[in-house]
Design an enzyme around this catalytic site. Structure first.
Site, PDB file in Angstrom:
ATOM      1  N   GLU A 185     -11.681   2.956  -7.749  1.00 20.97           N
ATOM      2  CA  GLU A 185     -11.213   2.328  -6.610  1.00 20.97           C
ATOM      3  C   GLU A 185     -11.109   3.382  -5.435  1.00 20.97           C
ATOM      4  OE1 GLU A 185      -8.439  -1.203  -7.409  1.00 20.97           O
ATOM      5  OE2 GLU A 185      -7.376   0.787  -8.003  1.00 20.97           O
ATOM      6  N   HIS A 200      -3.053   4.260 -10.383  1.00 20.10           N
ATOM      7  CA  HIS A 200      -3.447   3.619  -9.314  1.00 20.10           C
ATOM      8  C   HIS A 200      -3.285   4.463  -7.912  1.00 20.10           C
ATOM      9  CE1 HIS A 200      -3.319   0.819  -5.973  1.00 20.10           C
ATOM     10  NE2 HIS A 200      -4.154   0.018  -6.644  1.00 20.10           N
ATOM     11  N   ASN A 260      -4.048  -7.563  -9.577  1.00 18.48           N
ATOM     12  CA  ASN A 260      -3.145  -6.296  -9.311  1.00 18.48           C
ATOM     13  C   ASN A 260      -2.146  -6.956  -8.050  1.00 18.48           C
ATOM     14  OD1 ASN A 260      -1.399  -4.089  -8.716  1.00 18.48           O
ATOM     15  ND2 ASN A 260      -2.799  -2.928  -8.320  1.00 18.48           N
ATOM     16  N   GLY A 295      -7.208  -2.321   0.327  1.00 18.02           N
ATOM     17  CA  GLY A 295      -6.122  -2.893   1.272  1.00 18.02           C
ATOM     18  C   GLY A 295      -6.799  -2.776   2.686  1.00 18.02           C
ATOM     19  N   SER A 352     -10.413  -3.965  -1.562  1.00 15.82           N
ATOM     20  CA  SER A 352     -10.934  -5.148  -0.860  1.00 15.82           C
ATOM     21  C   SER A 352     -12.142  -6.195  -1.284  1.00 15.82           C
ATOM     22  CB  SER A 352     -11.215  -4.748   0.745  1.00 15.82           C
ATOM     23  OG  SER A 352     -10.496  -3.929   1.041  1.00 15.82           O
ATOM     24  N   LYS A 378       0.574  -6.295  -7.211  1.00 15.15           N
ATOM     25  CA  LYS A 378       1.520  -4.906  -6.670  1.00 15.15           C
ATOM     26  C   LYS A 378       3.065  -5.464  -6.284  1.00 15.15           C
ATOM     27  CE  LYS A 378      -2.668  -3.316  -4.576  1.00 15.15           C
ATOM     28  NZ  LYS A 378      -3.416  -2.711  -3.509  1.00 15.15           N
ATOM     29  N   GLU A 389      -2.238   4.008  -5.374  1.00 16.69           N
ATOM     30  CA  GLU A 389      -0.587   4.120  -4.670  1.00 16.69           C
ATOM     31  C   GLU A 389       0.279   4.966  -5.487  1.00 16.69           C
ATOM     32  OE1 GLU A 389      -0.806  -0.185  -4.279  1.00 16.69           O
ATOM     33  OE2 GLU A 389      -2.437  -0.022  -2.925  1.00 16.69           O
TER      34      GLU A 389
END
Ligand code: PGA
Length: 248
Positions: free
Chosen positions: A165, A95, A10, A171, A211, A12, A97
């Site tokens: 996730e 996701h 990903n 992150g 991560s 991003k 985010e």
């Protein structure tokens, strides 16, 4: 039942033609045994065409989002039809985010999932609890309810990969331990068995994200119910190739 290992990158909102071009050159040089692992790179929408034209066919490409209708007055959005028109066959939906920065609801993610699948895209559907939810002991409740909304919108599970996730691991450098990941993946598979079917529970790939690095991937990959990864930061580095080979 063997589930083919699945590794999603990903990217991003990162990279430009120069840096992505270099990354693609590195990836194209990697050995990928497609009998062992399926690899899909999630590119920024503006570069989907560029990435698909440069990246070797042994890699799939994914969009990182899409809307729930084919076309119309939806400024800034892209549709599954457009994604497919670029030769791209996957989309990442739900996701964290998208959920927590852009406020996408479970309902919208469900509608997007249904539309993407109806239009022939594979969907990497993401779920995961926030730190306060884990600490409050409601991880299962959260991921089950997110999974239910996705499941309610899926007819053909062969086109779906479920990405667990945990938000606190994304992150942050705080990878879930192999035991933490396995525990949730196992429960998700049980949920699928009870609420969808045993066949689906046995065949759906449940991948872990948060991560993941070259250093953590092998032990995570050795867990019974971890069928691959969704990789953010490390997918922009040559290290991604080590993660692709985590199961080898
Ligand atoms: P990360 O991102 O690997 O950088 O934690 C994972 C993701 O957001 O999919």
């Amino acid at each position: 039942m063997t589930r083919k290992f699945f590794v999603g990158g990903n990217w991003k909102m990162n990279g430009d033609k120069k840096s992505l071009g270099e990354l693609i050159q590195t990836l194209n040089g990697a050995t990928v045994d497609q009998n062992v692992v399926e690899v899909v790179c999630g590119a920024p929408s503006i570069y989907l065409d560029f990435v698909r034209s440069k990246l070797d066919a042994k890699f799939g490409v994914a969009a990182q989002n899409c809307y729930k209708v084919p076309k119309g007055a939806y400024t800034g959005e892209i549709s599954p039809v457009m994604i497919k028109d670029c030769g791209v066959h996957w989309v990442i939906l739900g996701h964290s985010e998208r959920r927590h920065v852009f406020g996408e609801s479970d309902e919208l993610i469900g509608q997007k999932t249904a539309h993407a699948l109806e239009n022939g895209l594979g969907v990497i559907a993401c779920i995961g609890e926030k730190l306060d939810e884990r600490e409050g002991g409601i991880t299962e409740k959260v991921v089950f309810s997110q999974t239910k909304v996705i499941a309610d919108n899926v007819k053909d599970w062969s086109k779906v990969v479920l990405a667990y996730e945990p938000v606190w691991a994304i992150g942050t450098g705080k990878t879930a331990s192999p035991q933490q990941a396995q525990e949730v993946h196992e429960k998700l598979r049980e949920w699928l068995k009870t609420n969808v079917s045993e066949a689906v529970a046995n065949s759906v790939r449940i991948i872990y994200g948060g991560s993941v690095t070259g250093a953590t991937c092998k032990e995570l990959a050795s867990q019974k119910d971890v069928d691959g990864f969704l990789v953010g930061g490390a997918s922009l580095k040559p290290e991604f190739i080590d993660i692709i080979h985590a199961k080898a």
